[in-house]
Design an enzyme around this catalytic site. Structure first.
Site, PDB file in Angstrom:
ATOM      1  N   ASP A 274       1.271  -1.492  -0.022  1.00 28.60           N
ATOM      2  CA  ASP A 274      -0.344  -0.181   0.206  1.00 28.60           C
ATOM      3  C   ASP A 274       0.587   1.525  -0.076  1.00 28.60           C
ATOM      4  O   ASP A 274       1.083   1.761   0.921  1.00 28.60           O
ATOM      5  CB  ASP A 274      -0.710  -0.061   0.802  1.00 28.60           C
ATOM      6  CG  ASP A 274      -1.550   0.764   0.882  1.00 28.60           C
ATOM      7  OD1 ASP A 274      -2.765   1.873   0.243  1.00 28.60           O
ATOM      8  OD2 ASP A 274      -2.514   1.347   2.086  1.00 28.60           O
ATOM      9  N   LYS A 281       1.673   8.067   0.627  1.00 33.64           N
ATOM     10  CA  LYS A 281       1.821   7.960   1.348  1.00 33.64           C
ATOM     11  C   LYS A 281       3.278   8.866   1.883  1.00 33.64           C
ATOM     12  O   LYS A 281       4.216   8.913   1.421  1.00 33.64           O
ATOM     13  CB  LYS A 281       2.149   6.639   1.864  1.00 33.64           C
ATOM     14  CG  LYS A 281       0.344   6.047   2.951  1.00 33.64           C
ATOM     15  CD  LYS A 281       0.468   4.605   2.711  1.00 33.64           C
ATOM     16  CE  LYS A 281      -0.313   3.768   3.297  1.00 33.64           C
ATOM     17  NZ  LYS A 281      -1.445   4.470   4.006  1.00 33.64           N
ATOM     18  N   ASP A 351      -5.538   6.363  -0.456  1.00 38.53           N
ATOM     19  CA  ASP A 351      -5.113   5.490   0.789  1.00 38.53           C
ATOM     20  C   ASP A 351      -6.293   4.651   1.388  1.00 38.53           C
ATOM     21  O   ASP A 351      -6.278   3.260   2.406  1.00 38.53           O
ATOM     22  CB  ASP A 351      -4.233   6.638   1.416  1.00 38.53           C
ATOM     23  CG  ASP A 351      -3.345   5.631   2.274  1.00 38.53           C
ATOM     24  OD1 ASP A 351      -3.323   4.396   2.091  1.00 38.53           O
ATOM     25  OD2 ASP A 351      -3.095   6.363   3.360  1.00 38.53           O
ATOM     26  N   ARG A 355     -11.071  -0.768   2.478  1.00 42.47           N
ATOM     27  CA  ARG A 355     -12.407  -1.064   2.167  1.00 42.47           C
ATOM     28  C   ARG A 355     -13.256  -0.986   0.939  1.00 42.47           C
ATOM     29  O   ARG A 355     -14.033  -1.898   0.735  1.00 42.47           O
ATOM     30  CB  ARG A 355     -12.744   0.397   2.723  1.00 42.47           C
ATOM     31  CG  ARG A 355     -12.763   2.005   2.530  1.00 42.47           C
ATOM     32  CD  ARG A 355     -12.765   2.819   2.734  1.00 42.47           C
ATOM     33  NE  ARG A 355     -11.898   3.323   4.149  1.00 42.47           N
ATOM     34  CZ  ARG A 355     -11.703   3.977   5.135  1.00 42.47           C
ATOM     35  NH1 ARG A 355     -12.360   5.493   4.995  1.00 42.47           N
ATOM     36  NH2 ARG A 355     -10.405   4.050   5.420  1.00 42.47           N
TER      37      ARG A 355
END
Ligand code: BES
Ligand code: MN
Ligand code: ZN
Length: 500
Positions: A274, A281, A351, A355
């Site tokens: 991720d 990030k 990001d 979900r």
């Protein structure tokens, strides 16, 4: 490792080592007392001279002569009144660790809980399961990309001395379950620790395939991106849009229970890396986002556990797996996609991707009309802020299911804490341009709960629980590595379900 019971009388036990408990009041109890008497009160002398004070984690190996065993291992167990399962686990972990670095090949544990004979069946089961799990916990070694991590551990046989014939069946079941759970937990840790350039979605699928091939009741389906497109999984596909690495939806069926029984569905977030995507990030500690598939690894670990034990259960395991990376084909903030359920989603932050893949996986799981659905995910940094590394975040639309999972956590020392999913939080994820937004548009608090509310929109009326494991799935700093959580709690849940 060979685990078994030893029902010989203490003076007839043949083994390299005998483990006994030493509490911090210096009073010998149960088997420890018998061993002391049989050895001319040798242990009294150790206690009197403070060679051991009974602190948890303290151990001393004492040579003895003229006995059928060669060593007595004094194991510090702390305060007698506080001798919980948690302290027992700490004590046996340090003792086994110590013994495993010697040349001794076998050990018999007489630690129990300070009694001569374990005759309480539930306690017998728990102590045995924890002992077997503890061995797999200390013998885990990550060697795939660092061979020098390999240690040769000499221990071959761990037995539980029963000093009689009571509760033998429970001890054997405990050892068998602990062995299967412990091995599966090692797999969970290995998959977590593997870097993203090895542990890809395709790799996860290959691991699941190998597990499934060993049990006739297990079946595997792996959907590729074209198949996912056909099913309308645009929410998941939006996350993988920037990635070259192919996404996979891994589905394992294990229908080994009564035909009439609806399956329990387990879903695990499998973001193999991720970066945040276009909502990139910061680079500090970004490497830890290789662990963003720990929900997936736990799901695969559970598949291994149930198939190895051949539990009489109907269970479904679903792992949506892909990378979240930026590129010119990546999803842009503000993009709107339609999920498999038909609900449209405005992706305000790329990001908040976990979900998005879980939404389609939860919808897919409902094809099987499950009895209930549990998902596990390293979903929010906010959960690390709220609960740190100790409790997982538990959310559910069913008090009964939440209660059960909470209890499983307590029983296995793999604890959770429930957070509320009331409608005020759901009102935070509204969008002017889609049915729902993937982050809060009304205030910045309660990030773990708003993520839970988002998932809830995709489970309909099914009993469902969500476990946010962002804070517990791996340790950082000098001990950086996957922990294997929440294998303990989820194993407990599935074993209980198999008894219904
Ligand atoms: N995988 C992360 C959550 C995470 C962050 C787990 C740090 C463990 C440690 C997740 O995909 C994420 O990035 N969540 C965002 C959500 C936010 C954009 C609403 C977060 O927590 O910052
Ligand atoms: Mn993210
Ligand atoms: Zn993530």
């Amino acid at each position: 490792m060979k685990f078994s019971t030893n029902n010989k009388k203490i003076n007839e036990i043949k083994s390299d080592c005998l483990m006994i408990s030493i509490f911090n009041d210096g009073k010998l109890r149960g088997c420890a007392k018998l061993v002391n008497t049989a050895n001319g009160k040798l242990i009294d002398d150790f206690i009197k001279n403070k060679d051991i004070q009974g602190k948890i984690g303290q151990t001393r190996i004492i040579p003895v002569t003229g006995k059928s065993y060669k060593r007595i291992v004094l194991v510090g167990c702390g305060k007698y009144e506080d001798f919980s399962q948690k302290n027992y686990r700490k004590a046996v972990i340090s003792a086994l660790n110590k013994i495993s670095h010697t040349n001794h090949k076998s050990v018999v544990s007489l630690i129990h809980d300070g009694v001569e004979k374990i005759d309480n069946p539930e306690k017998a089961y728990r102590l045995s399961r924890v002992l077997a799990e503890s061995w797999h916990s200390i013998s885990y070694q990550y060697t795939t990309t660092k061979e020098s991590n390999k240690k040769n551990l000499g221990l071959r046989k761990i037995e539980i001395g029963t000093n009689g014939k009571k509760a033998i069946r429970e001890i054997q079941t405990g050892l068998k379950h602990g062995d299967a759970i412990g091995k599966a937990t090692q797999l969970v840790r290995e998959l977590g620790d593997l870097p993203a350039n090895i542990c890809t979605p395709t790799y996860l699928a290959s691991v699941a395939r190998k597990i499934v091939s060993k049990n006739k009741s297990a079946k595997l389906k792996v959907l590729n991106e074209a198949q996912m497109k056909k099913l309308g999984m645009d929410s998941l596909l939006s996350v993988t849009a920037g990635a070259k690495e192919p996404a996979k939806m891994i589905i394992a069926e294990f229908f080994n229970g009564p035909k009439s029984q609806k399956p329990v569905a387990v879903v695990g977030k499998g973001i193999t890396f991720d970066t945040g995507g276009i909502s990139l990030k910061p680079s500090n500690k970004m490497d830890e986002m290789k662990y963003d598939m720990c929900g997936a690894s736990t799901t695969i670990g559970l598949l291994q556990m149930v198939t190895e034990l051949n539990l009489p259960i109907n269970a479904l395991f679903v792992v949506p797996a892909c990378e979240n990376v930026p590129s010119s084909t990546a999803t842009l903030p503000g993009d709107v996609v339609k999920s498999m359920s038909g609900t449209t989603i405005e992706i305000l932050n790329t990001d908040a991707e976990g979900r998005l893949i879980l939404a389609d996986a939860l919808t897919y799981a409902q094809k099987y009309k499950p009895k209930l659905i549990i998902d596990m995910a390293t979903l929010t940094g906010a959960c690390v802020v709220a609960l740190g590394a100790h409790h997982s975040g538990l959310m559910s639309n069913s008090d009964q299911l939440a209660e059960k999972l909470f209890e499983c956590g307590q029983t296995t020392d793999d604890v959770t804490w429930r957070l509320p999913l009331t409608e005020e939080y759901a009102d935070q994820i509204v969008s002017n341009f889609a049915d729902v937004a993937n982050i809060s548009t009304r205030g910045s608090g309660a990030g773990t709960i708003t993520a839970g509310c988002f998932l809830q929109k995709f489970v309909g009326d099914y009993d469902w629980a969500h476990i946010d494991i962002a804070g517990v799935a791996w340790a950082e700093g000098a001990n950086k590595g996957a922990t294997g959580r929440p294998m303990g709690l989820m194993s407990e849940f599935l074993i209980n379900e198999s008894k219904i």
